[in-house]
Write a protein that holds these residues in place. Structure first.
Motif, PDB file in Angstrom:
ATOM      1  N   PHE A  15     -39.347 -48.087  11.146  1.00 37.45           N
ATOM      2  CA  PHE A  15     -38.127 -48.506  11.834  1.00 37.45           C
ATOM      3  C   PHE A  15     -37.958 -47.786  13.174  1.00 37.45           C
ATOM      4  O   PHE A  15     -37.643 -48.413  14.199  1.00 37.45           O
ATOM      5  N   LEU A  16     -38.182 -46.478  13.193  1.00 38.11           N
ATOM      6  CA  LEU A  16     -37.924 -45.700  14.404  1.00 38.11           C
ATOM      7  C   LEU A  16     -38.981 -45.923  15.483  1.00 38.11           C
ATOM      8  O   LEU A  16     -38.671 -45.828  16.679  1.00 38.11           O
ATOM      9  N   ARG A  17     -40.208 -46.219  15.120  1.00 37.84           N
ATOM     10  CA  ARG A  17     -41.248 -46.384  16.140  1.00 37.84           C
ATOM     11  C   ARG A  17     -41.304 -47.790  16.712  1.00 37.84           C
ATOM     12  O   ARG A  17     -41.935 -48.021  17.745  1.00 37.84           O
ATOM     13  N   ASP A  18     -40.655 -48.755  16.067  1.00 37.39           N
ATOM     14  CA  ASP A  18     -40.705 -50.155  16.489  1.00 37.39           C
ATOM     15  C   ASP A  18     -39.788 -50.363  17.687  1.00 37.39           C
ATOM     16  O   ASP A  18     -38.571 -50.138  17.597  1.00 37.39           O
ATOM     17  N   GLU A  19     -40.359 -50.804  18.806  1.00 39.67           N
ATOM     18  CA  GLU A  19     -39.540 -50.994  20.014  1.00 39.67           C
ATOM     19  C   GLU A  19     -38.531 -52.124  19.851  1.00 39.67           C
ATOM     20  O   GLU A  19     -37.479 -52.130  20.510  1.00 39.67           O
ATOM     21  N   SER A  20     -38.813 -53.074  18.976  1.00 38.67           N
ATOM     22  CA  SER A  20     -37.885 -54.199  18.810  1.00 38.67           C
ATOM     23  C   SER A  20     -36.587 -53.784  18.123  1.00 38.67           C
ATOM     24  O   SER A  20     -35.559 -54.453  18.292  1.00 38.67           O
ATOM     25  N   SER A  72     -32.936 -50.645  20.016  1.00 43.68           N
ATOM     26  CA  SER A  72     -31.549 -50.797  20.464  1.00 43.68           C
ATOM     27  C   SER A  72     -30.543 -50.561  19.342  1.00 43.68           C
ATOM     28  O   SER A  72     -29.367 -50.337  19.603  1.00 43.68           O
ATOM     29  N   GLU A  73     -30.996 -50.570  18.093  1.00 41.26           N
ATOM     30  CA  GLU A  73     -30.079 -50.352  16.971  1.00 41.26           C
ATOM     31  C   GLU A  73     -29.670 -48.892  16.835  1.00 41.26           C
ATOM     32  O   GLU A  73     -28.644 -48.600  16.218  1.00 41.26           O
ATOM     33  N   TRP A  74     -30.484 -47.962  17.392  1.00 37.19           N
ATOM     34  CA  TRP A  74     -30.126 -46.546  17.261  1.00 37.19           C
ATOM     35  C   TRP A  74     -30.090 -45.796  18.586  1.00 37.19           C
ATOM     36  O   TRP A  74     -29.424 -44.750  18.691  1.00 37.19           O
ATOM     37  N   ASP A  75     -30.774 -46.279  19.616  1.00 37.60           N
ATOM     38  CA  ASP A  75     -30.854 -45.569  20.893  1.00 37.60           C
ATOM     39  C   ASP A  75     -29.636 -45.904  21.739  1.00 37.60           C
ATOM     40  O   ASP A  75     -29.548 -46.988  22.331  1.00 37.60           O
ATOM     41  N   ILE A  76     -28.695 -44.975  21.808  1.00 39.31           N
ATOM     42  CA  ILE A  76     -27.460 -45.205  22.554  1.00 39.31           C
ATOM     43  C   ILE A  76     -27.736 -45.286  24.046  1.00 39.31           C
ATOM     44  O   ILE A  76     -27.108 -46.074  24.774  1.00 39.31           O
ATOM     45  N   ILE A 123     -28.583 -44.671  12.530  1.00 42.63           N
ATOM     46  CA  ILE A 123     -29.828 -44.706  11.752  1.00 42.63           C
ATOM     47  C   ILE A 123     -29.516 -44.898  10.277  1.00 42.63           C
ATOM     48  O   ILE A 123     -30.168 -45.701   9.585  1.00 42.63           O
ATOM     49  N   LYS A 124     -28.518 -44.188   9.774  1.00 48.74           N
ATOM     50  CA  LYS A 124     -28.151 -44.334   8.365  1.00 48.74           C
ATOM     51  C   LYS A 124     -27.753 -45.767   8.045  1.00 48.74           C
ATOM     52  O   LYS A 124     -28.190 -46.347   7.036  1.00 48.74           O
ATOM     53  N   ALA A 125     -26.939 -46.346   8.913  1.00 45.43           N
ATOM     54  CA  ALA A 125     -26.472 -47.710   8.665  1.00 45.43           C
ATOM     55  C   ALA A 125     -27.628 -48.703   8.714  1.00 45.43           C
ATOM     56  O   ALA A 125     -27.707 -49.628   7.892  1.00 45.43           O
ATOM     57  N   GLY A 179     -29.066 -50.366   5.215  1.00 46.53           N
ATOM     58  CA  GLY A 179     -28.927 -51.821   5.094  1.00 46.53           C
ATOM     59  C   GLY A 179     -30.268 -52.491   4.919  1.00 46.53           C
ATOM     60  O   GLY A 179     -30.415 -53.441   4.146  1.00 46.53           O
ATOM     61  N   ASP A 180     -31.306 -51.933   5.618  1.00 51.96           N
ATOM     62  CA  ASP A 180     -32.642 -52.510   5.493  1.00 51.96           C
ATOM     63  C   ASP A 180     -33.234 -52.235   4.122  1.00 51.96           C
ATOM     64  O   ASP A 180     -33.994 -53.025   3.588  1.00 51.96           O
ATOM     65  N   SER A 181     -32.844 -51.081   3.523  1.00 56.46           N
ATOM     66  CA  SER A 181     -33.403 -50.746   2.212  1.00 56.46           C
ATOM     67  C   SER A 181     -32.875 -51.657   1.124  1.00 56.46           C
ATOM     68  O   SER A 181     -33.474 -51.768   0.055  1.00 56.46           O
ATOM     69  N   ASN A 182     -31.758 -52.350   1.379  1.00 54.25           N
ATOM     70  CA  ASN A 182     -31.243 -53.296   0.395  1.00 54.25           C
ATOM     71  C   ASN A 182     -32.010 -54.606   0.406  1.00 54.25           C
ATOM     72  O   ASN A 182     -31.790 -55.467  -0.439  1.00 54.25           O
TER      73      ASN A 182
END
Length: 760
Positions: free
Chosen positions: A593-598, A601-605, A749-751, A755-758
């Motif tokens: 999740f963290l290395r994917d550039e797509s 935007s979900e975590w990088d403010i 990141i937690k959110a 959510g992805d783990s569900n």
């Protein structure tokens, strides 16, 4: 009899006869030196020592015999009273020019003829076989002396050059002036020049130690012990690594200065004890690397080998003494085949700079304190050195482990190499030490096609009571500091080095990189970024973390650093902020999740919701997660339209990292064209992802997952330039802003991953 050929005159001269006395003196001196050297020559501490001594005595007898039989006309009285002057001159045997030319030609082809060759040569030349034997002995001694004199002259010239260069730096430092006021420069304002001078001093000291080691081997003189002057550890050839020196620390490498001040040069009495300790540790390491059950037990899932402490105590009665009170043992073993030549691997382990660079995620600092032996035959066989190191886990919640140890390298009879560490606590007890290394290291076996088989053994005794509860399961499992982490890191770094050395650009690499030079420069820049990140996220004794009250359950730790005259960092006040927390998600999913550039935007403010595009991609190994990328943020904000991000992601069986830093477009263009990357200013931020405990196989439909319960330990770290003036004061507003930034990133990141783990 030898020397009684007809036609020889009194006082005749020849290369053999005139130099006979001097050569005998030289031979006798070298025999004595060889016998003294055997006390310090570690590779000779084997079962063949007795036969080697017999051979030396035999040569000594033959040399003394040759000296008497080449002299003619010695009477019985002369032999009985050597102090009495003879009444007539001694007659010497003179070889003819033809005999000398023939033996010279034969010497070029075969300097060590056997008995059959000597008899054949003596028959052809009309000499006795013993005369031929003595001539070849003298010739070998003459050639060896000439070679030694030439090499010593070169080393002395190089040493004089280094000394002169060092004096120039000292004068420049003494006469330096402040660029602002023109007055004498204060110590704090000379950070760059002082750092450069200390690096030169360290290089000069290493060169002197090397020359002293060669002199000790050739002329039998003991090596000079140089006073330990608080050297500063240098990073990789990148030059600017991390912030190695904390303001206000003085020149101590570690916060607990007694650890290193206790080894201000090894005394002559201690060196034999250190040698004995190293030899014993080498024997123990080799046995521990080769023996299986019952010494080593397999984990239930077969993922690790764990030491049977009871069996170890019965098998190895010697060692460094009983376990200190309050300490616990950590022992593990791991084997892997890596893509690196065995000699290159030995060189990395014996060089403190390369050692700390390759294992930058495990070693925060490493230093060679003293060199007791540089090895023989031009390699590291028999090399012995005292080292200090600080071992780390990428989180401020796990204290680092400082250790002072002796490292010994040896080539075994079967062709394998072994490198062993063992703590010096048994010789120099240290009350501040919380960790000691029992015989630990690796056994290296050469494999075809440039590969090596490595068996790594880690055996540590440590007081880990100050480890945070969040990380105790990981530390207790042996994954945090154990052999699996060392081997996993080594395997990944060897694949990375192979990628750096590749001359062609693989078809998988995409984007704006068009030349091999640009590819190497970008990889070198990414290496410096990773080293800088790892050095600034741990609980090293060089760091002074301040805990802030976080917005959630986690505490944010902050630390300030001042950057001055460092071409690899922007000048000013840099604020480091880091926090560690647990996620109920497997490490691999968090890493992807963290290395994917797509999904950035979900975590990088700081990207302001803009889309991120990958402009360049360099694969670093078999795992597609090991790569270096150049990203561009397509932001609606015009001020960030030219923003580029350099990112390296890496993963192995012990953990994963996603590290990134904003880079200037102009500077990056220089790097992509093969320019020097050392002058690109970087402030790395990123993530360290570790399993929350031992790895177990999941029996669910999702397959195998990491961690006890499949959880992850995530460390988030930011470096932010809060003021471009190095002398500025840090405002509370800046600290509050960084605290809010890291807390918001954690919540995002937690959110996202929860959510992805569900939805697996």
């Amino acid at each position: 009899m030898i020397g009684r050929n007809a036609g020889t005159g009194f006082g005749s001269s020849s290369p053999l006869s005139l130099s006979q006395a001097n050569l005998l003196d030289t031979q006798q001196l070298q025999i004595q030196q060889n016998q003294q050297q055997q006390l310090f020559d570690l590779p000779s501490v084997t079962s063949t020592g007795e036969s080697e001594m017999n051979r030396v005595r035999e040569d000594e007898f033959e040399l003394s015999k040759s000296g008497s039989e080449n002299i003619e006309g010695v009477s019985g009285d002369d032999q009985a009273d050597p102090n009495q002057r003879p009444n007539k001159k001694k007659r010497y045997h003179r070889h003819t020019q033809h005999q000398i030319q023939e033996m010279e030609a034969f010497f070029k082809e075969c300097p060590h003829p056997d008995d059959k060759q000597r008899k054949e040569l003596s028959r052809e030349l009309g000499l006795e076989p013993l005369q031929v034997k003595f001539w070849f002995q003298n010739k070998r001694t003459q050639m060896k002396n000439q070679h030694e004199r030439s090499e010593n002259s070169q080393l002395r010239a190089e040493n004089d050059k280094l000394r002169a260069e060092n004096m120039r730096y000292k004068e420049a430092l003494t006469n330096a002036s402040c660029p602002n006021c023109g007055g004498p420069a204060a110590l704090g304002e000379m950070s760059f020049d002082e750092h450069h001078l200390r690096l030169e001093n360290a290089r000069l000291r290493e060169e002197i130690d090397r020359i002293s080691g060669i002199a000790a081997k050739y002329v039998g003189k003991p090596m000079v012990s140089y006073p330990f002057s608080n050297p500063i550890p240098s990073r990789s050839p990148l030059g600017v690594g991390g912030f190695d020196i904390q303001q206000g620390m003085g020149n101590e490498m570690f916060g607990a200065g007694e650890l290193l001040r206790s080894v201000s040069g090894q005394s002559e009495m201690e060196k034999p004890m250190i040698i004995e300790l190293a030899v014993s540790a080498m024997e123990e390491l080799i046995r521990m690397a080769q023996i299986g059950e019952p010494l080593w037990d397999q984990e239930i899932d077969g993922s690790m080998e764990i030491l049977n402490e009871d069996e170890y105590g019965r098998m190895f009665l010697r060692g460094i003494g009983p376990k200190p009170f309050g300490f616990k043992s950590e022992a593990s073993r791991e084997t892997a085949v890596i893509i690196m030549n065995h000699m290159n691997l030995v060189e990395i382990l014996m060089d403190a700079n390369q050692y700390s660079t390759v294992f930058s995620n495990i070693i925060s600092r490493a230093l060679t304190v003293d060199v007791l032996s540089t090895g023989v035959a031009g390699n590291y066989n028999g090399a012995l050195q005292v080292m200090s190191a600080e071992f780390q886990v990428p989180s401020p919640l796990v204290p680092t482990r400082e250790s002072l140890f002796v490292r010994y390298c040896k080539q075994n009879g079967d062709g394998t190499w072994a490198v062993v560490d063992v703590s010096l606590d048994s010789l120099r007890p240290n009350p501040v030490s919380r960790c000691r290394r029992r015989p630990s290291g690796c056994l290296i076996q050469e494999m075809p096609n440039g590969y090596s088989k490595v068996t790594w053994v880690e055996h540590i005794e440590v007081d880990d009571r100050s480890v945070h509860n969040l990380y105790k399961p990981l530390v207790n499992s042996g994954l945090a500091f154990g052999a699996k982490r060392w081997v996993g890191t080594l395997d990944r770094q060897c694949e990375r080095l192979a990628s750096v050395m590749a001359s062609n650009i693989p078809s998988g690499d995409i984007g704006v990189i068009t030349t091999p030079e640009g590819r190497k420069s970008m990889l070198k820049l990414a290496e410096r970024m990773v080293i800088s990140f790892c050095s600034g996220v741990t609980a090293s004794t060089a760091h002074q973390w301040t805990t802030l009250s976080g917005s959630g359950a986690e505490d944010v730790r902050v630390m300030t650093r001042k950057s001055v005259d460092d071409p690899g960092r922007p000048p000013g006040i840099v604020l480091n902020a880091a926090t560690s927390f647990w996620l109920p998600v497997p490490p691999k999913r968090v890493f992807d999740f963290l290395r994917d550039e797509s999904s950035r935007s979900e975590w990088d403010i700081l990207s302001n919701g803009g889309m991120v595009q990958e402009m360049a991609h360099i694969a670093n190994g078999r795992d597609h997660g090991n790569c270096v990328s150049l990203l561009r943020v397509n932001s609606t904000n015009s001020s960030q339209s030219n923003m580029l991000i350099l990112q390296e992601s890496c993963t192995d069986q012990s953990g994963s990292y996603v590290i990134y830093a904003p880079v200037d477009v102009v500077a990056m263009n220089v790097v992509l064209n093969g320019g020097d990357p050392d002058y690109v200013a970087l402030l790395p931020s990123g993530f360290a992802i570790l399993p929350d405990g031992p790895t177990i196989q999941s029996v669910g439909p999702t397959g195998s997952e990491m961690g006890s319960g499949g959880g992850s330990l995530l460390t988030v770290a930011f470096q932010i330039l809060v003021d471009s003036v190095p002398t500025a004061k840090l405002s509370l507003g800046s600290v509050a802003t960084v605290n809010s930034l890291i807390a918001c990133t954690v919540e995002r990141i937690k959110a996202a991953v929860s959510g992805d783990s569900n939805h697996p």
